[in-house]
Design a protein around this motif. Structure first.
Motif, PDB file in Angstrom:
ATOM      1  N   VAL A 104     -40.781  -5.139  39.970  1.00 51.47           N
ATOM      2  CA  VAL A 104     -41.813  -4.811  41.079  1.00 51.47           C
ATOM      3  C   VAL A 104     -42.801  -5.752  41.273  1.00 51.47           C
ATOM      4  O   VAL A 104     -42.787  -6.861  40.833  1.00 51.47           O
ATOM      5  N   ILE A 107     -47.684  -2.020  39.537  1.00 54.28           N
ATOM      6  CA  ILE A 107     -47.498  -0.826  38.822  1.00 54.28           C
ATOM      7  C   ILE A 107     -48.908  -0.372  38.336  1.00 54.28           C
ATOM      8  O   ILE A 107     -49.662  -1.093  37.825  1.00 54.28           O
ATOM      9  N   PRO A 113     -45.034   2.476  40.298  1.00 50.36           N
ATOM     10  CA  PRO A 113     -44.460   1.133  40.733  1.00 50.36           C
ATOM     11  C   PRO A 113     -44.401   1.115  42.192  1.00 50.36           C
ATOM     12  O   PRO A 113     -44.133   2.176  42.962  1.00 50.36           O
ATOM     13  N   SER A 114     -44.597  -0.314  42.537  1.00 46.59           N
ATOM     14  CA  SER A 114     -44.786  -0.525  44.122  1.00 46.59           C
ATOM     15  C   SER A 114     -44.107  -1.823  44.429  1.00 46.59           C
ATOM     16  O   SER A 114     -44.241  -2.837  43.605  1.00 46.59           O
ATOM     17  N   ILE A 136     -39.214  -0.221  33.908  1.00 45.97           N
ATOM     18  CA  ILE A 136     -39.886  -1.135  35.209  1.00 45.97           C
ATOM     19  C   ILE A 136     -40.366  -2.369  34.350  1.00 45.97           C
ATOM     20  O   ILE A 136     -41.014  -2.373  33.163  1.00 45.97           O
ATOM     21  N   ASP A 146     -51.571  -2.557  42.855  1.00 47.38           N
ATOM     22  CA  ASP A 146     -50.935  -1.718  43.670  1.00 47.38           C
ATOM     23  C   ASP A 146     -50.443  -2.529  44.861  1.00 47.38           C
ATOM     24  O   ASP A 146     -51.354  -3.136  45.714  1.00 47.38           O
ATOM     25  N   ARG A 150     -45.154   2.291  47.622  1.00 51.31           N
ATOM     26  CA  ARG A 150     -44.863   3.038  46.437  1.00 51.31           C
ATOM     27  C   ARG A 150     -43.315   3.166  46.339  1.00 51.31           C
ATOM     28  O   ARG A 150     -42.339   3.194  47.411  1.00 51.31           O
ATOM     29  N   LEU A 154     -44.984   7.713  39.166  1.00 52.01           N
ATOM     30  CA  LEU A 154     -45.162   7.244  37.734  1.00 52.01           C
ATOM     31  C   LEU A 154     -44.060   8.048  36.974  1.00 52.01           C
ATOM     32  O   LEU A 154     -43.457   7.572  35.738  1.00 52.01           O
ATOM     33  N   LEU A 160     -42.414   1.070  30.584  1.00 52.60           N
ATOM     34  CA  LEU A 160     -42.808  -0.024  31.308  1.00 52.60           C
ATOM     35  C   LEU A 160     -42.774  -1.231  30.287  1.00 52.60           C
ATOM     36  O   LEU A 160     -43.101  -1.198  29.132  1.00 52.60           O
TER      37      LEU A 160
END
Length: 206
Positions: A104, A107, A113-114, A136, A146, A150, A154, A160
């Protein structure tokens, strides 16, 4: 120096991710910041199927013994060298996978997560939806950050995997929200300090 440090942390995160893979697994790996490191670690794994939208990962893992690699369909994204778009999800109408490893651009507890790229975010969301377990992969520079788009809430994230450079307060916030947090470089230390198993018939299960 900072770039080298981030690179080293991402290698540790990739190694931690591979420790979560079991023989016979079908896994998803998306294109992203840690994709190349994860591909290198996967070269040493056998008896798994890798589904990806990354052309670099496909190239790196092609013809590796014990690995089956499936490339998704989709529109070519030249900057990221991957496939994106609505047709990418068609594969998952007939397939479910064991684990997804999602790289990602950020996050956070508030946003999940983005990704900085909308098309890559939608592709990653398809991967999340298709997997029984979602991991992730984000080094400390991406935690509590961020990006624009998105990927998924979550609540979709099982674990993670980050590094010890992430703030304890951030790790606690993720744990309080129900997301497990693994510290990759601390796992490496534990594994290197552990005595080897020498008894016949025993194997270490990471």
């Amino acid at each position: 120096g900072i770039a080298r440090e981030i690179e080293a942390r991402r290698v540790e995160i990739a190694r931690a991710a591979v420790r979560r893979i079991e023989p016979g697994d079908t896994i998803l790996v998306n294109a992203g910041p840690i994709c190349r490191m994860l591909a290198t670690e996967l070269e040493h794994v056998e008896d798994i199927t890798v589904v990806t939208n990354s052309l670099d990962l496909l190239h790196q893992l092609s013809n590796k013994p014990g690995l089956k690699v499936i490339l998704t369909s989709g529109e070519y994204h030249p900057m990221a060298r991957c496939l994106v778009g609505p047709s990418l999800g068609a594969l998952f109408e007939m397939m479910r996978v064991d684990k997804a490893f999602i790289s990602v651009d950020g996050i956070s507890v508030r946003f999940g997560p983005s990704s900085a790229d909308e098309r890559m975010a939608l592709a990653a969301w398809r991967f999340v939806e298709a997997a029984r377990q979602v991991y992730i992969l984000a080094d400390h520079s991406l935690v509590d950050l961020d990006a624009n788009h998105r990927i998924a809430p979550l609540t979709s994230v099982g674990e993670l995997i980050t590094d010890s450079g992430s703030l304890p307060a951030d790790r606690h916030a993720f744990a309080s929200a129900g997301t497990r947090v693994a510290i990759a470089d601390e796992e490496d230390l534990v594994e290197s300090d552990a005595p080897p198993l020498r008894h016949a018939g025993l194997a270490m299960n990471s």
